[in-house]
Design an enzyme around this catalytic site. Structure first.
Site, PDB file in Angstrom:
ATOM      1  N   CYS A  74      88.383  68.238   7.746  1.00 42.64           N
ATOM      2  CA  CYS A  74      87.228  68.618   8.579  1.00 42.64           C
ATOM      3  C   CYS A  74      87.239  67.969   9.966  1.00 42.64           C
ATOM      4  O   CYS A  74      87.161  68.655  10.981  1.00 42.64           O
ATOM      5  CB  CYS A  74      85.922  68.254   7.868  1.00 42.64           C
ATOM      6  SG  CYS A  74      85.674  69.087   6.287  1.00 42.64           S
ATOM      7  N   HIS A 128      82.286  66.944  13.051  1.00 43.60           N
ATOM      8  CA  HIS A 128      82.131  66.138  11.854  1.00 43.60           C
ATOM      9  C   HIS A 128      81.096  65.060  12.158  1.00 43.60           C
ATOM     10  O   HIS A 128      81.165  64.400  13.192  1.00 43.60           O
ATOM     11  CB  HIS A 128      83.452  65.501  11.425  1.00 43.60           C
ATOM     12  CG  HIS A 128      83.401  64.959  10.037  1.00 43.60           C
ATOM     13  ND1 HIS A 128      82.934  63.704   9.750  1.00 43.60           N
ATOM     14  CD2 HIS A 128      83.713  65.516   8.847  1.00 43.60           C
ATOM     15  CE1 HIS A 128      82.977  63.502   8.445  1.00 43.60           C
ATOM     16  NE2 HIS A 128      83.440  64.588   7.869  1.00 43.60           N
TER      17      HIS A 128
END
Length: 501
Positions: A74, A128
């Site tokens: 991610c 993130h």
């Protein structure tokens, strides 16, 4: 006028009409851990199709069927595609590092639109969260970044890998993505009356672990519809460094009881595999329903013809194929992700391209679609260059989906401090070298040292990547050719025509 001339005329007409239009808004949608699992990708996904809203969006978009992320985790993936730069430029390879601290003060997609007169608003998971983005990269947004919380579901974070939540519980404690959808609809109404073009980013957490979703979505997918992977074993002759022991899943209490090691050629019980796959597909359907709510609100506000819509998953996902789970690899299941782009006037009737595209291509494409000043290609050393791209605008594919394009897509994944797997995908092959990696201040592979591992998969004969052919004698020429492509990299004019100059 012959058939080709007529087609050419209408292509030119559509471009002319598009260019004459007013400045377009942008709705930027992101899903987390989402492998290609929508109808237009049929044949590539292994699960049931329950994504009616994304299917509808796809029918009005350019769908990139072979889109590849640059890093299947991610934080690194989002840092890469949101800046339009590759991981060895952002220097982000984990979930803790902030690209502005280690790579450079790079302009992001929402920041670029903000700097060009747009109101830039972010909701949910775009960057993130936490330290890896300085708490959602405040400089990118015109307004405070909205972060949804759902403490009720986080008090025992690793108790269950999945759960179908009853309606009575959701009424008292809404799920995170429901709150994100609600806030997105509210923001759309506010932005619609503000009289300024907007860039609205909406990031859904699902289908990321734990797979939480309303009960009804599990009911829609009976166990009988869910198949087991046909290749629950590691690829033949796979190098050790290619493997990931999927600790991200094994940490959950309901999975830990099986004492799975995560080692190659081990797997979870069949009923657990089926339950996890069923829960993942249910979470996908849930996310799809929320995308539908946001798109319905956009339609109700009569903004569909005035808004560019982008949808991506931040990377792919393994669901028991090879016995693997989650991401953190360079396998096809991890680096292949959905990408679609709806541009009113250009994609109204749907466009599908099988050309190889990369997630770093998204930034320059959105800029071109919105008719903002074009991005220049980054120089090899771009630490102090705030605005540039290491991708290529995909806008030409909207009118010529099979036209000249890239010959390869590049991805990577790190192993410990000193090993990096660099992989290149062509139409036929995936070729990967696990090599020594020179970190700061170089951030480059050290190809002068012996390789730790090599992989070659023939996607024509072996699309599941079950047999590593790197050391087969009849593949010597293919390995040599792919090695040259990998080492030359994305800047090579042979691999990526038109990228430079």
């Amino acid at each position: 006028m012959d058939g080709n001339s007529i087609v050419g005329f209408y292509i030119l007409l559509s471009i002319a009409l598009y260019v004459q239009g007013a400045k377009k808004n942008v709705l930027f949608l992101v899903a987390d851990d989402f492998r290609p699992n929508i109808g237009v990708y049929q044949g590539l996904n292994l699960g049931p199709n329950h994504t009616p809203n994304l299917d509808t969006l796809a029918s009005q978009s350019m769908v990139m069927k072979q889109a590849y992320v640059q890093y299947a985790v991610c934080g690194p993936s989002r840092s890469s595609f949101l800046t339009g730069r590759r991981p060895d430029t952002t220097h982000v390879y984990d979930l803790e590092t902030y690209f502005r601290n280690v790579g450079g003060n790079f302009t992001t997609i929402p920041q670029y639109f903000k700097n060009h007169g747009y109101t830039s608003v972010g909701i949910g998971k775009i960057f993130h969260p936490g330290l890896s983005s300085n708490y959602d990269d405040p400089i990118s947004w015109s307004k405070n970044y909205h972060v949804s919380q759902a403490h009720h579901y986080g008090h025992s974070r690793h108790s269950h890998s999945w759960r179908a939540v009853p309606d009575i519980e959701r009424q008292q404690f809404p799920l995170v993505d429901e709150m994100i959808s609600t806030q997105a609809k509210k923001s759309l109404n506010e932005l619609a009356t503000a009289g300024q073009p907007f860039f609205l980013a909406v990031g859904f957490h699902k289908p990321h672990l734990p797979f939480l979703f309303p009960q009804k979505f599990l009911s829609d997918i009976p166990v009988s519809m869910v198949d087991l992977p046909t290749n629950a074993y590691a690829p033949v002759d796979m190098p050790d460094k290619a493997w990931n022991n999927y600790a991200e899943l094994r940490v959950f209490n309901d999975i830990a009881v099986f004492n799975a090691t995560g080692n190659p050629n081990t797997t979870l019980p069949d009923n657990v595999v089926k339950d996890l796959r069923r829960a993942y597909f249910s979470a996908v359907s849930y996310m799809d329903s929320l995308v539908g709510e946001v798109l319905s609100e956009l339609k109700n506000l009569n903004l569909m013809n005035d808004t560019i819509i982008s949808f991506v998953g931040d990377h792919g996902y393994s669901l028991g194929e090879h016995g693997l789970w989650t991401k953190h690899t360079t396998f096809e299941d991890a680096v292949h992700a959905p990408m679609m782009l709806r541009v009113p006037g250009l994609t109204d009737h749907g466009v599908v391209t099988n050309q190889l595209v990369e997630f770093v291509d998204l930034f320059p494409t959105l800029v071109d679609a919105a008719r903002l000043p074009k991005l220049k290609i980054c120089p090899e050393e771009s630490t102090h260059v705030s605005v540039c791209t290491e991708g290529k605008s995909m806008l030409p594919l909207m009118t010529s989906p099979n036209g000249p394009w890239k010959m390869a897509a590049f991805s990577q994944n790190k192993r410990g401090k000193g090993i990096m797997g660099y992989t290149v995908r062509t139409d036929q092959y995936r070729y990967t070298e696990w090599t020594r990696f020179n970190g700061a201040p170089v951030f480059k592979p050290n190809y002068s040292r012996s390789l730790v591992g090599v992989e070659l998969y023939d996607h024509v004969k072996d699309p599941q990547e079950n047999v590593n052919l790197a050391h087969h004698h009849d593949k010597t020429d293919a390995v040599a050719s792919l090695k040259k492509i990998l080492h030359s990299g994305w800047r090579s004019k042979d691999t990526n025509p038109g990228i430079i100059g």
